[in-house]
Design a protein around this motif. Structure first.
Motif, short mmCIF file in Angstrom:
data_model
loop_
_atom_site.label_atom_id
_atom_site.label_comp_id
_atom_site.label_asym_id
_atom_site.label_seq_id
_atom_site.Cartn_x
_atom_site.Cartn_y
_atom_site.Cartn_z
N THR A 227 0.81 -1.22 0.00
CA THR A 227 0.00 0.00 0.00
C THR A 227 0.84 1.27 0.00
N GLY A 228 2.13 1.16 0.31
CA GLY A 228 2.94 2.37 0.36
C GLY A 228 4.31 2.14 0.97
N THR A 229 5.05 3.25 1.19
CA THR A 229 6.41 3.17 1.74
C THR A 229 6.50 4.00 3.01
N ILE A 230 7.51 3.64 3.87
CA ILE A 230 7.72 4.37 5.11
C ILE A 230 9.19 4.24 5.51
N PRO A 231 9.86 5.40 5.83
CA PRO A 231 11.24 5.33 6.34
C PRO A 231 11.22 5.15 7.86
N ILE A 232 12.11 4.30 8.37
CA ILE A 232 12.20 4.08 9.82
C ILE A 232 13.67 4.17 10.22
N LEU A 233 13.94 4.92 11.28
CA LEU A 233 15.30 5.11 11.79
C LEU A 233 15.58 4.12 12.92
N PHE A 234 16.73 3.45 12.86
CA PHE A 234 17.18 2.57 13.94
C PHE A 234 18.43 3.20 14.55
N SER A 235 18.29 3.65 15.77
CA SER A 235 19.36 4.41 16.43
C SER A 235 20.44 3.48 16.95
N ASN A 236 21.71 3.90 16.79
CA ASN A 236 22.82 3.09 17.33
C ASN A 236 22.90 3.17 18.85
N LYS A 237 22.08 4.05 19.45
CA LYS A 237 22.03 4.12 20.91
C LYS A 237 21.22 2.96 21.50
N ASN A 238 20.33 2.41 20.69
CA ASN A 238 19.59 1.22 21.08
C ASN A 238 20.37 0.03 20.51
N GLU A 239 21.35 -0.46 21.27
CA GLU A 239 22.33 -1.42 20.75
C GLU A 239 21.69 -2.71 20.26
N GLU A 240 20.71 -3.21 20.99
CA GLU A 240 20.11 -4.50 20.64
C GLU A 240 19.39 -4.43 19.30
N VAL A 241 18.53 -3.44 19.12
CA VAL A 241 17.78 -3.35 17.87
C VAL A 241 18.68 -2.91 16.72
#
Length: 545
Positions: A227-241
């Motif tokens: 249905t569409g696109t979405i950008p998602i940021l994964f921060s390096n401060k959240n080490e596990e994710v």
């Protein structure tokens, strides 16, 4: 005998100086000494120019720096050194080491089980090639509970048009979404187009479209659904994710839990389709796994493969090793049984057999000497005479007629799934390993058990589209791992590994080829002639060098 020795060296592209040739003839058993010497010369640090005229001094140095002088008698099968207690293979009692296969037959009673009075003489002439195929001398009365669960050999409907490509990715998304939606966190997931204004908590099932790193070292990934696109940021401060985000590759399908603040979405959790732990199944039989035999190559280890054939026929090894051989009911070959023709530039210079049909004829000669109560399952690899794009149909009879004429040989696609007396085996040659190693910095060919584990987590055998692994845009994506197997068998990288993950045996069966020029460029060290066996449910690894 002298002509036979010279022919052995010539087939491997090795020329001996008169002094070196004299040393070979002076050995206690010149033919076996020749085989061991070839292995050392082809498997060592010697370049092609060093093999133009091997000196007597070179032969002496090899003898001093190795156990080659002890190998003038035919070596006994050895187990792979490992710290895993389940892999240890120890004889119940000390047995006399046979000096040859014929001596071994005299010392044991296993011959009586497979050789009766009527065909004993015929079997004795196999080594002299007076009989074409051993397995055809007697028919088996063994009953097999053998089923082909997945075979795409006759299911190719793609025309290569854009509509096919769209259908292919829709099939991938839908199949993996059906797996992911069973997770509680994703049960009520939202489509991208249905995200409401001001909605802060997102539960999404998405396909990776593009991966970028920001100037601050975060991961900014653009996802899409139908249905569409979405950008998602994964921060390096959240080490596990962030660690999980670094393993993401293009075109894979995952679940994402994220917080949305205005136009920016921050990823909090990545959910792989994954595999649940499977229960253990009892086995009263054994399965042998091979791949990357590369018959027809100058670097094919013919003598080691012959020893393997003798072992599986219960004619070679100590008491415990013969006991393992007696229990073998299935032999799975996961691709590249031959070296092929024109697979890479200038391949003809590295071929002992330069005709593809003759390569398969030679493969039939070897496999035809395996006892008739073992069912052999053959899937193609990138060196076989199948189409290059995956999924690959089974090796066609047009090129491998001699193999098709053998009793109890089954052909299947790559990938393919078979049930062997209730044990489900997923067979995949493993070409996508090349793409995964290039895309994720922590992955290597040597640790291919981790690559297998990652593919199971992604529930896809070749998630990256358009890179080194050619994928056919079928109307259905047959490389999605729909059902969780008991055994996941791969090859391609020529390095034997084993790992148990969530109850699943991950097995890469290595090779019967010495180090290739390509592997030398990338510093890949193969583990030749190491054969994995699932011995009544327990992993064993036997060495034939």
């Amino acid at each position: 005998m002298t002509n036979k020795i010279l022919l052995k060296f010539a087939k491997k592209g090795i020329n001996l100086s008169p002094e070196a040739y004299k040393k070979v003839l002076e050995a206690e058993n010149p033919l076996d000494f020749t085989s061991s010497l070839i292995v050392k010369l082809k498997g060592g640090d010697f370049k092609s120019k060093d093999l133009v005229s091997v000196s007597g001094q070179t032969v002496d140095e090899i003898m001093r720096n190795s156990t080659i002088e002890k190998s003038t008698t035919r070596p006994q099968l050895t187990q792979k050194e490992t710290k895993k207690p389940t892999v240890e293979l120890k004889p119940k009692k000390e047995t006399k080491k046979p000096s040859s296969i014929s001596d071994f037959k005299k010392e044991s009673d296993v011959k009586e089980k497979y050789v009766n009075k009527e065909n004993a003489e015929a079997l004795e002439t196999v080594e002299n090639k007076k009989v074409k195929f051993k397995r055809n001398l007697t028919k088996t009365n063994v009953e097999y509970d053998f089923k082909i669960i997945q075979d795409t050999s006759k299911k190719s409907y793609t025309s290569g048009e854009l509509e096919n490509l769209i259908a292919y990715f829709q099939s991938r998304y839908e199949k993996l979404a059906n797996i992911l939606v069973k997770r509680p966190e994703l049960k009520n997931y939202t489509k991208v187009a249905d995200i409401e204004e001001g909605q802060s908590n997102l539960s999404l099932i998405l396909m990776v479209r593009e991966i970028r790193s920001t100037k601050n070292g975060h991961k900014l990934i653009e996802f899409e659904d139908d249905t569409g696109t979405i950008p998602i940021l994964f921060s390096n401060k959240n080490e596990e994710v962030f660690k999980e985000a670094e393993k993401l590759v293009k075109d894979e399908v995952i679940g994402v839990l994220a917080d949305k603040n205005g136009d920016l979405a921050i990823g909090n959790e990545i959910i792989n389709p994954g595999v649940m732990r499977i229960p253990k199944k009892e086995m009263d039989f054994s399965i042998v796994f091979l791949s990357d035999v590369h018959i027809g190559s100058l670097t094919f280890l013919e003598d080691a493969f012959t020893r393997f054939i003798d072992w599986i026929n219960c004619e070679f090894g100590n008491e415990e090793q013969v006991k393992i051989a007696e229990s073998v009911k299935y032999l799975v070959i996961g691709g590249d049984i031959v070296d092929g023709i024109g697979v890479y530039p200038n391949q003809e210079k590295e071929l002992a057999i330069k005709d593809i049909t003759q390569q398969y004829n030679e493969a039939a000669r070897f496999l035809g000497n395996i006892r008739s109560d073992i069912k052999i399952i053959i899937a193609p690899g990138n060196h076989d005479a199948s189409r290059v794009a995956e999924p690959q149909p089974a090796v066609p009879e047009e090129y491998a007629k001699a193999l098709y004429e053998l009793d109890n040989v089954e052909f299947i696609s790559n990938p393919g799934v078979v049930s062997l007396d209730g044990i489900n085996v997923l067979i995949y040659h493993g070409r996508s390993f090349d793409d995964l190693v290039m895309a994720v910095k922590e992955f290597t060919h040597e640790k291919n058990d981790l690559l297998m584990e990652e593919l199971l987590k992604k529930r896809h055998l070749a998630p990256i589209y358009g890179e080194r692994t050619p994928l056919a845009s079928e109307l259905e994506d047959y490389l999605v791992i729909d059902e969780v197997p008991d055994v996941f068998h791969t090859g391609h990288v020529h390095i034997n590994t084993h790992k148990k993950y969530n109850g699943i045996h991950l097995i890469n069966s290595g090779t019967f080829q010495t180090q290739t020029e390509f592997q030398k460029i990338y510093n890949i060290e193969p583990t030749p002639a190491e054969v994995p066996v699932l011995y009544k449910g327990k992993y064993k690894c036997l060495k034939f060098i």
